[in-house]
Structures are given as C-alpha cells and as structure tokens.
Write an enzyme that holds these catalytic residues in place. Structure first.
Site, PDB file in Angstrom:
ATOM      1  CD  GLU A 225     120.353   0.388  42.513  1.00  0.00           C
ATOM      2  OE1 GLU A 225     120.831  -0.286  43.452  1.00  0.00           O
ATOM      3  OE2 GLU A 225     120.187  -0.026  41.375  1.00  0.00           O
ATOM      4  CE  LYS A 241     120.201  -7.139  41.774  1.00  0.00           C
ATOM      5  NZ  LYS A 241     120.459  -7.000  40.371  1.00  0.00           N
TER       6      LYS A 241
END
Length: 659
Positions: A225, A241
């Site tokens: 990420e 997410k």
C-alpha cells in the site's frame, strides 16, 4: 548549532553516476547486511526497482519531532527531479519511537542498471568519493546472510473476536463509522534481519518492500500500500480497504467485487483521505482518480482506490504528514475517535506497525508506504501485526480469518506458519442447512416490530454470505405488513430459501419461566447463522433444555438463545461470537443497553464451573430474557427480579420500524 541546523546549512548539488548492470537488488541487500543504518527499498520505489542507503550523516534523536524534521533539508543547486540523491529515510512509527536518518548518498536500481546518487557537498567531497568506490565493491561482492524463524503464535483468538465486537458496538453507538482492529503474532528468531528480508522479497515481490535497520528493532516490510507520493506539488495516496483470499481462477476477486461491506469500507476511507488532503491542497484539486480497483497481491485480492491533489505553495512535507498521518486505511473514520478507540480495543501499543516507511528527498520528492505486512525484529523475537477494518456489519470470525489470510503468504515466505492454537479452519454449512435456508423470528407487540431493523440486517448478512445475493427488495415491506394490525405478542417467521422469502405470523408462545438446562457436549458445525432447518436442535430438546458446550469447554448457548452470566458486581458476561455461536439480536440489545446505562460488560469465554457459581440467564427475540434456574440439576444463584427488570427495559426500547 544543532545537527539539524547542520543539515539545513548544507549546500549541495545532485549527482547520479552510472555503475552498470550488476546483481539484482536482493543480492546487494545480502552483501550490505552488516552496513550501519541500512535502509533498503525494493519494489516500485522512486520510479525504479530499488533504493539502498547506509552510513547516514545524521540519525534523528528520539526526543526530536520526526515529522518536523522532514522540512529540514539542504539547499540543492540545480535540483533534478529524476534523481533521488539522498534525504530522510526510515520509518515513522504509529505510536512508538520513529527511526529516521538523513543520508546524502545511495544506490539506486532502475532500467536494469545501478546508479550511485548523492547530494554532493564540498564538505563531504572526499567521503562521498570513498562511498562511491565502496558501492562498486559492494556490487562486485557476494554474501550469505543466514537466519532462522520459528512457528508463529501469540495472538489470542477470543481477545480479537471480542475487540471486533466491541468495535461494532462503538459503531452502533454512533461514535465511529469504521475502525481498524489488529492483533500481533510472534515467533523465535535468530540471524540476519536483512537476510530474511532479501530472501522473502524474492518470494513475495511486494510493491513496497522495505528493510529499515539500525537501533534495537529492525523492520522487514512487504507492504502493498502506497501512503503518500509527492512529486513537485502533486500528491497521491492509494488506500487499500477490502480483502479476499486468492483462490483458483477469479473466484476470490469476484466475491470481493460483489461485497457491499468491502466497497462501503473502501469508500469511507477514500472520503477520509480526501478530507485529509483537502486540508493542505488547493481548493478543487482533490479528487478520487480511481475507485474500487481490484488488485492481486501475495495470497489475497485487494480493493484499491486512489486520491490525488495539488499541494498549496505554502505547504511542506511536514504539514502534509500532520494532515494525513496515521494513514486512514489503518486507523478509521472519523480518524481522531478511531485512533482513541484503537487504544481502547487493542491489548498493546502498535509501535512501528501501521505507521509509514519511505523517504523524503529535496530533489525527487517523497514516497511513503503504509507499514503493514511488516515484521519487527528485536533480539531473539520476530513479530507480525495483522488486522482489518471493522464496519457495522462485520462478522468477528470472518475478520479473524482475514487476519490469518493476510499473514499466510508472509509466513509461508519464511518457511513458517501459525501455531495450531491459532489456526481456525473454515466451517461450512451442511447441504440440508443450505437447502432449508436461513430464518429470523421477530417479535411484534401490538403491531410494532421489536428490533426489526437488526433482524433484517442479520438476515441480509447471512443471505449475502451464504448465497451471494441480497434479500429481495420487498422483504421489509412484507414484514411490516405481517405485523400491521395485530394485537398482543405476535411471532413473525421470516425464511429465505430457494431464492425467495416467506413471511408468516402466529401468536407468540408465553414467555417461559426460569429454565433448568442440561449440558450437551461438543456441538460442531456452523451455527452463527440461524438455520430454518431445526431438526438437530429439536432432537436435543427431547431430554430438556440443552445448553451446548464446545469441545474446548467453552459454554456456547441454549437451543433457544444466548447465555449471560450476571456477576456479583453487576457485570454482564457473555462469550465472544464465533462459528458455533449465533449473534443473537437480543444478545446485542442487552450489550447496547448495558453501554447506554453505564453498566460493565465483558466478552470472554467461560466454562460450566464459572456458570455454576453465578446467576445466569438466556436471551432470545421472542422470550427476551429468561433466568437459568439450574445446570445439570445444580441450582444457580437467583436474581430473577433484576432479570425481569432487564426484560421490561428491552421491550420498552425495542420497537423499531423496518424501512
């Protein structure tokens, strides 16, 4: 003059010297394993494959503000944004000491070649010449950095299940919308942390792999990420997410694409990151440039979105970090309350985990990953943080399994796994259960549904998980219609089976008196859904009211409802939700009421000996709260008046409209 002042007074020029093809980055990391303050970034860093640096000019003191230091940079003459050269490298911790150092030289790998890059100053001319020569020797050398790791344990499943459910409680109370809840795994370790990183990076191929050495704790990160990337005034963040395990074909990706829960979670964090960047970017420049993209990462699929913006001219990297740290994807929304909730829900500080790793260069810009999928190494121990985002419809056991899914490829790359005590195999329903469908029994009093919205939400959650579809749109209207005009206590039976819903109503049975229950050992299977096929439960009721006890000795529930202990000090105790325990609507209502009234409650396992020493009751939607008089013929302490009062309050506040 402080050391930071010395950095600010440096006048330097950006230099990039080609060194040729050389070995792959992981081999260079092994060769550099003993270097002082080694930082290795491997993956997609700085528009290349790798950046390695060591022997820093300055290591930031633990008493100094690491974020403020990011704005302390040398004066660069003729900056070249294609060259990194040097800058601040290291890790910003979530809630522990950060590890940040200023480097004026590095090795960079891009387009198949190595380059020696530097922020070249007259004061360090001779030393930088020597560092360049050392870089050539390093690229020509070879080394073996050995290491060894044990099997991972440490995390307690019940504790994590309880934390997830408490997070849902905070969401139901309106304090937060989403929060990330984490656990820690640990194992024995010996040898070279840099060697571990180099070996695992070849197996995992992370987008943002990073090794940060120096100090008492080293970090070996395999993050997927991007937290922040700044080039000039343009800034980008790509929050992750939504997670599903990778299976053969695109099955996991398809399930993730259909997941309303994961999509909602991702969109909430996108909004949070837009708000964070909006505090420091030009008005109108912040936008979601991509939304809900599905990406493959080691062992899992992820939902990834990207938010971009253009920083105001007066904003530096320190102000950008103050507006956006810690990363929203690993905290929650609203961020300030979510961070406080994390401190309440998790057993221990996170340390470096869920902070950020990367660099800030006065020439190239800034790039930071989110510190997830990251091992922390200290002495003879290695730790791994794992977690996930919790929303209103989170299922504790699924959140626990998501943690294990995320950990599995990382541990596998080390030749390790989780201990048997942590492994939680997926439990599948029987064909008969699936064919019979799922059920809700809803109490209506004088035509008004009690907790109808919660029943509808639970049914919809089961239908989506088990059958991959949503409830028919008219389900709520049919429930209202069935209750409309009735008087007294009426029981609605709502069943989803074969793709459709049936709703029926009948007079509710009188509330039972105090129950004499008998323990029934070792019920197995998937019982966190309310099955319409009740043959097994009915058979167990032939010998009296059954109280199911798991193979591990934990008391579960009766065939009609969840079980609570009523401690002498008034604390309510009930087991945390798991695969063999129904998430009762009235159980949740009791816990919500306790919170509203300031009454203590605990989510923890207990056994028959605990039960025999306390007053106890069971809960259900139709019976509300029923005292337990005895267990296996042993009388329990009685507090029936208190139980009756609780039932009355539940009924008085339970009316709801299903919209």
């Amino acid at each position: 003059m402080t050391a930071l002042d010395a950095v600010a007074r440096l006048r330097c020029r950006v230099v990039s010297l080609p060194l040729g093809a050389g070995p792959p980055p992981s081999l260079v990391v092994r060769a550099a394993a003993g270097a002082d303050g080694l930082v290795a970034l491997i993956g997609s860093w700085a528009d290349g494959d790798a950046v390695l640096t060591s022997d820093p000019v300055l290591v930031l003191n633990a008493t100094e503000d690491p974020i403020a230091a990011l704005d302390v940079l040398p004066v660069v003459e003729g900056a070249n944004p294609a060259v990194v050269g040097g800058g601040w490298f290291g890790a910003l911790a979530y809630d522990g000491p950060s590890r940040l150092a200023f480097h004026d030289h590095l090795l960079r790998h891009r387009d198949g070649s190595w380059f020696f890059e530097a922020l070249w100053s007259d004061e360090r001319d001779a030393l930088l010449q020597a560092r360049r020569d050392e870089a050539e020797v390093l690229l020509a050398g070879a080394a073996s950095a050995r290491w060894r790791v044990g099997r991972f344990g440490g995390a307690d499943r019940s504790t994590h299940l309880s934390a997830v459910e408490r997070a849902v409680e905070l969401i139901r109370a309106g304090e937060i919308y989403q929060v990330n809840v984490c656990a820690r795994l640990d194992a024995s370790f010996s040898g070279s942390g840099a060697g571990l990183f180099a070996d695992a990076v070849d197996s995992l191929h992370p987008v943002y792999g990073a090794f940060v050495g120096g100090g008492e704790r080293a970090l070996a990160s395999f993050s997927p990420e991007l937290f922040l990337r700044r080039r000039g005034r343009d800034v980008r963040t790509s929050p992750i997410k939504g997670t599903a395990p990778r299976v053969d074909g695109n099955g996991g990706a398809d399930a993730l694409r259909r997941s309303a829960k994961d999509a909602a979670e991702n969109v909430m964090i996108v909004d949070l990151m837009r708000n964070d960047l909006g505090r420091v970017c030009e008005v109108g420049s912040v936008r979601a440039s991509s939304l809900l993209d599905i990406e493959a990462h080691p062992g899992v699929w992820h939902l990834v979105s990207t938010v971009t913006g253009r920083l105001r001219e007066d904003v530096g990297d320190a102000e950008l970090l103050r507006a956006s740290f810690p990363p929203g994807s690993v905290s929650g929304a609203p961020k300030s309350r979510a961070v406080t909730a994390i401190g309440e829900l998790e057993e221990r500080p996170r340390g470096a985990y869920t902070g950020a790793i990367g660099f800030v260069s006065p020439s190239w810009g800034a790039e930071l990953s989110v510190t997830i999928r990251t091992f922390e190494l200290a002495g003879e121990r290695i730790e791994l943080g794992v977690g996930g985002g919790v929303t209103a419809d989170s299922v504790p056991m699924l959140e626990w399994r998501e943690c294990l899914h995320k950990a599995a490829p990382l541990l596998g790359a080390l030749g390790s796994s989780v201990s048997d005590a942590i492994v939680t195999p997926e439990v599948r329903p029987t064909p008969g259960q699936l064919a019979g469908g799922v059920l809700e029994t809803v109490l209506a009093v004088d035509g008004v549904l009690l907790r109808g919205a919660d029943h509808l939400a639970r049914l919809d959650c089961s239908v989506r998980e088990l059958y991959g579809v949503a409830l028919p749109a008219r389900t709520a209207a049919r429930m209202r219609a069935a209750a409309h005009g009735t008087s007294g206590r009426v029981a609605l039976r709502v069943v989803f089976a074969a793709g459709s819903v049936t709703v029926s109503a009948a007079p509710a049975r009188p509330r039972p008196g105090p129950s004499a229950v008998r323990s029934v050992a070792s019920r197995t299977g998937l019982w966190r859904h309310k099955w319409a096929e009740r043959g097994y439960l009915t058979a167990q009721e032939d010998g009296g009211a059954p109280l199911f006890v798991a193979a591990d000795g934990a008391v579960l529930e009766t065939s009609r409802g969840n079980v609570f202990l009523l401690a002498e000090d008034g604390t309510l105790v009930t087991p945390p939700l798991r695969d063999d325990l129904l998430p009762g609507v009235t159980r949740r209502a009791v816990l919500d009421l306790a919170r509203d009234e300031g009454r203590p409650s605990e989510l923890r396992p207990f056994d028959l000996s605990d039960l025999r020493n306390c007053a106890a009751f069971w809960t259900s939607s139709l019976s509300l709260v029923v005292p337990i008089a005895s267990v296996d013929g042993v009388p329990l302490p009685r507090r029936d008046a208190e139980v009756r009062s609780l039932a009355a309050r539940l009924e008085s506040i339970g009316a709801s409209t299903v919209r």
